[in-house]
Design a protein around this motif. Structure first.
Motif, PDB file in Angstrom:
ATOM      1  N   THR A   1      -2.177   5.893  -6.662  1.00 44.73           N
ATOM      2  CA  THR A   1      -2.679   4.524  -6.810  1.00 44.73           C
ATOM      3  C   THR A   1      -4.179   4.454  -6.562  1.00 44.73           C
ATOM      4  OG1 THR A   1      -0.536   3.694  -6.049  1.00 44.73           O
ATOM      5  CG2 THR A   1      -2.364   2.136  -6.070  1.00 44.73           C
ATOM      6  N   LEU A   2      -4.666   5.194  -5.579  1.00 46.50           N
ATOM      7  CA  LEU A   2      -6.100   5.210  -5.303  1.00 46.50           C
ATOM      8  C   LEU A   2      -6.876   5.687  -6.525  1.00 46.50           C
ATOM      9  CD1 LEU A   2      -6.164   6.700  -1.673  1.00 46.50           C
ATOM     10  CD2 LEU A   2      -6.755   4.356  -2.334  1.00 46.50           C
TER      11      LEU A   2
ATOM     12  N   GLU B   1      -5.942   5.593  -9.638  1.00 41.05           N
ATOM     13  CA  GLU B   1      -5.775   4.711 -10.797  1.00 41.05           C
ATOM     14  C   GLU B   1      -6.448   3.355 -10.619  1.00 41.05           C
ATOM     15  OE1 GLU B   1      -1.587   4.438 -11.328  1.00 41.05           O
ATOM     16  OE2 GLU B   1      -1.382   6.415 -12.254  1.00 41.05           O
ATOM     17  N   ASP B   2      -6.455   2.812  -9.394  1.00 42.75           N
ATOM     18  CA  ASP B   2      -6.836   1.410  -9.203  1.00 42.75           C
ATOM     19  C   ASP B   2      -8.073   1.179  -8.346  1.00 42.75           C
ATOM     20  OD1 ASP B   2      -4.599   0.793 -10.688  1.00 42.75           O
ATOM     21  OD2 ASP B   2      -3.312   0.462  -8.939  1.00 42.75           O
ATOM     22  N   PHE B   3      -8.624   2.216  -7.735  1.00 45.06           N
ATOM     23  CA  PHE B   3      -9.744   1.989  -6.822  1.00 45.06           C
ATOM     24  C   PHE B   3     -11.023   2.696  -7.269  1.00 45.06           C
ATOM     25  CE2 PHE B   3      -6.058   0.728  -4.503  1.00 45.06           C
ATOM     26  CZ  PHE B   3      -6.479  -0.335  -3.722  1.00 45.06           C
TER      27      PHE B   3
ATOM     28  N   TRP C   1      -6.806  -3.826   0.185  1.00 46.04           N
ATOM     29  CA  TRP C   1      -6.042  -2.877   0.987  1.00 46.04           C
ATOM     30  C   TRP C   1      -6.761  -2.782   2.336  1.00 46.04           C
ATOM     31  CZ3 TRP C   1      -3.565   2.124  -1.307  1.00 46.04           C
ATOM     32  CH2 TRP C   1      -2.574   1.761  -2.236  1.00 46.04           C
TER      33      TRP C   1
ATOM     34  N   ASP D   1      -9.431  -6.787 -10.307  1.00 44.39           N
ATOM     35  CA  ASP D   1      -9.053  -7.216 -11.653  1.00 44.39           C
ATOM     36  C   ASP D   1      -9.986  -8.358 -12.040  1.00 44.39           C
ATOM     37  OD1 ASP D   1      -7.894  -7.873 -14.037  1.00 44.39           O
ATOM     38  OD2 ASP D   1      -6.001  -8.587 -13.198  1.00 44.39           O
TER      39      ASP D   1
ATOM     40  N   ASP E   1      -8.635  -3.418  -4.952  1.00 40.67           N
ATOM     41  CA  ASP E   1      -8.060  -3.201  -6.277  1.00 40.67           C
ATOM     42  C   ASP E   1      -8.516  -4.394  -7.113  1.00 40.67           C
ATOM     43  OD1 ASP E   1      -6.586  -2.892  -8.554  1.00 40.67           O
ATOM     44  OD2 ASP E   1      -4.623  -2.938  -7.576  1.00 40.67           O
TER      45      ASP E   1
ATOM     46  N   ALA F   1      -9.582  -9.631  -6.437  1.00 41.10           N
ATOM     47  CA  ALA F   1      -9.270  -8.319  -5.870  1.00 41.10           C
ATOM     48  C   ALA F   1      -8.162  -8.435  -4.840  1.00 41.10           C
ATOM     49  CB  ALA F   1     -10.504  -7.706  -5.231  1.00 41.10           C
ATOM     50  N   GLU F   2      -7.215  -7.479  -4.899  1.00 46.52           N
ATOM     51  CA  GLU F   2      -6.243  -7.318  -3.821  1.00 46.52           C
ATOM     52  C   GLU F   2      -6.864  -6.379  -2.802  1.00 46.52           C
ATOM     53  OE1 GLU F   2      -2.049  -5.098  -2.880  1.00 46.52           O
ATOM     54  OE2 GLU F   2      -2.314  -5.932  -4.903  1.00 46.52           O
TER      55      GLU F   2
ATOM     56  N   CYS G   1       0.823  -1.217   0.000  1.00 48.39           N
ATOM     57  CA  CYS G   1       0.000   0.000   0.000  1.00 48.39           C
ATOM     58  C   CYS G   1       0.852   1.260   0.000  1.00 48.39           C
ATOM     59  CB  CYS G   1      -0.933   0.015   1.211  1.00 48.39           C
ATOM     60  SG  CYS G   1      -2.083  -1.375   1.225  1.00 48.39           S
TER      61      CYS G   1
END
Length: 288
Positions: free
Chosen positions: A40-41, A43-45, A80, A73, A71, A77-78, A30
């Motif tokens: 990152t938030l 772009e990916d969340f 956080w 895909d 996150d 999901a990964e 993270c």
């Protein structure tokens, strides 16, 4: 206590940065820099439909005290989190229930939790998460590098692809970037270097990514072909990659995550100047 979807990523970035600096509340991958987390938030969340995949809990004073995000895909999901500044176990379960209900298409959830984060490792037991591995975070500062005088590897070219694909698939089966993805990602800051014999036979490769804006770099893969093992080529490729990474003036440290049980590879990294930083435990939850 109120639970809501995130509206202000800036506020959330500061909260995550603060809580993730401490091993007993640290969640892997993270980050600790607010600007890096904020990027990152964004772009990916945020889903394709514009929906934010992050929930927070506020106390009666309106301060964020807990959070969890995905996150995503496709159906994996990964996670956080959970991040929690309170001792409340019920709060974590409420956040988890909210994130599950809001994302019914996700079938598999992956967690990376610091070994010293007792609260969240216990939470993994409570939600019956399956432990899938143990990973060692290594860190190197620019002043610790043992550089090389001569670079023997060369930049990847299209004619290298078939041999590179075979070696990459064999060395890292089912990994997050397959050979085709790596090739498609290549640019001035995503670099693939290969080592070949005089007859053009592929001996090994190193792939690394550099983000000069965020002032960070990641060494993603190093692979050496079986017939060229135990000749010092892995150490050489590692040192060459590090030398190139640190040639960017914006980069003064690099982190690396490896299998904590691979003592042979880890010895090579530490010999090159890496130092242990964190141990992460990975977990998996399948949504029935």
């Amino acid at each position: 206590m109120t639970i809501e979807k995130v509206v202000d990523f800036q506020e959330l970035s500061l909260f995550l940065s603060d809580i993730n600096k401490h091993k007993n509340s640290h969640i892997g991958f993270c980050g600790e820099k607010p600007a890096e987390i904020h990027q990152t938030l964004k772009e990916d969340f945020i889903g394709d439909d514009g929906d934010v995949t992050f929930f927070i809990a506020r106390n009666n004073s309106g301060e964020i005290v807990a959070a969890i995000g995905l996150d995503i895909d496709e159906t994996t999901a990964e996670v956080w989190g959970p991040f929690n500044q309170t001792p409340s176990v019920n709060l974590q379960h409420e956040l988890w229930k909210n994130i599950l209900n809001a994302n019914p298409t996700v079938q598999t959830f992956e967690f990376f939790i610091n070994k010293e984060n007792t609260q969240q490792n216990m939470f993994m037991e409570e939600i019956k998460a399956e432990k899938t591995g143990e990973h060692l975070n290594l860190e190197m500062k620019e002043q610790d590098i043992d550089g090389v005088r001569e670079i023997k590897s060369t930049p990847f070219v299209q004619s290298d692809f078939q041999a590179f694909e075979e070696l990459h698939n064999k060395t890292f089966p089912n990994t997050y970037y397959d050979a085709k993805t790596i090739k498609e990602r290549l640019n001035n800051e995503n670099v693939l270097r290969v080592l070949k014999t005089k007859s053009n036979e592929l001996q090994g490769y190193a792939y690394f990514e550099i983000d000069t804006e965020m002032e960070e770099a990641s060494l993603e893969y190093i692979g050496i072909s079986d017939e060229f093992q135990n000749k010092g080529l892995g150490t050489m490729m590692l040192k060459e990659a590090l030398s190139e990474i640190f040639s960017y003036p914006q980069i003064n440290e690099i982190t690396l995550t490896v299998d904590n049980t691979n003592s042979q590879a880890n010895h090579i990294y530490m010999k090159a100047g890496f130092k242990p930083k964190d141990v992460l435990i990975s977990y998996r939850v399948d949504n029935a």
